[in-house]
Design an enzyme around this catalytic site. Structure first.
Site, short mmCIF file in Angstrom:
data_model
loop_
_atom_site.label_atom_id
_atom_site.label_comp_id
_atom_site.label_asym_id
_atom_site.label_seq_id
_atom_site.Cartn_x
_atom_site.Cartn_y
_atom_site.Cartn_z
N ASP A 159 42.49 44.04 39.33
CA ASP A 159 42.59 43.04 38.27
C ASP A 159 42.84 43.75 36.94
OD1 ASP A 159 42.41 40.99 36.48
OD2 ASP A 159 40.50 40.21 37.22
N HIS B 297 42.41 31.90 36.81
CA HIS B 297 42.57 33.35 36.68
C HIS B 297 43.31 33.88 37.91
CE1 HIS B 297 41.70 37.43 35.36
NE2 HIS B 297 41.16 37.71 36.52
N CYS C 241 45.95 37.32 31.96
CA CYS C 241 45.80 37.68 33.37
C CYS C 241 47.05 37.42 34.19
CB CYS C 241 44.61 36.95 33.99
SG CYS C 241 44.82 35.17 34.21
#
Length: 290
Positions: free
Chosen positions: A122, A107, A68
């Site tokens: 995302d 994250h 991420c």
């Protein structure tokens, strides 16, 4: 770092000159279908660094993927370069085994301000819970996408992301996940607030996630890539390929266990990844990623 080189990496041929929602969605789609979500560096004896130029070289020039913080940090540079208003946000990923969220953020995701509206972008969650489009930041509204229905819920300033799961038709159920996971109707993904973050705030978790013995990324080697109609993922030695909404609101799932000698070829053919160091797969956590 060159934006045209990045566009070549993701095979984007559109015009980036108009920073609107359609362009954002198009670039995002190309990114998730070209850049794998993967933690293979950890299992090749490499260190994952939160340095933008290092990430650019890894993903764009060396045609690798990332997790991420790598994917979304690179995307933040891309979108800022194109004129989008970007804010870094921190999230806490839901842990099904504990039925809880962690105490600290683990994250990185992006908030995009566009035409008076806010969107969540995302490109670094991967697996079957990867968004395929930007999500408008509104609470309690189903936002259907090809992978399934995503939903944001806001409670006292905290936002929760969840996905409504489809039924699955597993071609070879003997290698499938547990019945409890398959019968799950709605999967919690993560929570976040709209507090702006700096990349320095992720340095600690970037180190922790790749070194802590109980980290999911240490106990599982993983590589997933979104396709035009589904996803493919290699977790340890297990290759899973999913075709979304194959029929009657049901996903088609095919699972195959690979031998050691198949791994290198599979990474090249299925994910366009060639590793420079010896890859040691691992899958000791029982947590399902699907």
């Amino acid at each position: 770092m060159d934006i045209k080189e990045y566009f070549d990496r993701i095979s984007y041929r559109g015009s980036p000159n108009n920073p609107d929602l359609a362009t954002l969605s198009d670039i995002f789609q190309h990114h998730i279908q070209a850049v794998p979500f993967e933690n293979l560096s950890i299992h090749c004896g490499e260190r994952i660094e939160l340095d933008l130029e290092v990430i650019y070289k890894k993903i764009v020039r060396n045609k690798r993927g990332g997790w991420c913080m790598e994917n979304n940090y690179l995307l933040s540079w891309v979108l800022k370069t194109l004129g989008y208003d970007i804010i870094l946000l921190g999230a806490k990923v839901y842990v099904p085994e504990l039925d809880a969220y962690p105490d600290e953020i683990d994250h990185l995701l992006l908030q995009v301000e566009l035409d008076g509206k806010s969107y969540i972008v995302d490109g670094g969650f991967g697996m079957a819970y990867q968004l395929w489009q930007p999500m408008e930041l509104i609470s309690g509204t189903d936002q259907p996408q090809i992978p399934g229905i995503f939903r944001l819920q806001e409670e006292n300033g905290t936002w929760y992301l969840e996905k409504v799961k489809r039924k699955q038709w597993v071609l070879n159920p003997s290698t499938s996940t547990s019945p409890n996971v398959e019968n799950e109707v709605c999967h919690r993904i993560y929570l976040f607030t709209l507090q702006p973050r700096d990349i320095e705030e992720f340095m600690g978790c970037n180190v922790h996630l790749q070194t802590a013995p109980d980290s999911l990324f240490v106990t599982k080697s993983m590589c997933s890539l979104q396709t035009t109609d589904g996803i493919r993922a290699l977790v340890g030695w297990k290759l899973t390929e999913i075709k979304y909404d194959y029929r009657d609101n049901m996903d088609l799932v095919e699972i195959r266990m690979l031998a050691d000698e198949e791994l290198e070829k599979t990474l090249k053919e299925k994910f366009n990844i060639t590793l420079g160091k010896k890859f040691v797969p691992v899958n000791t956590s029982k947590l399902s990623l699907f």
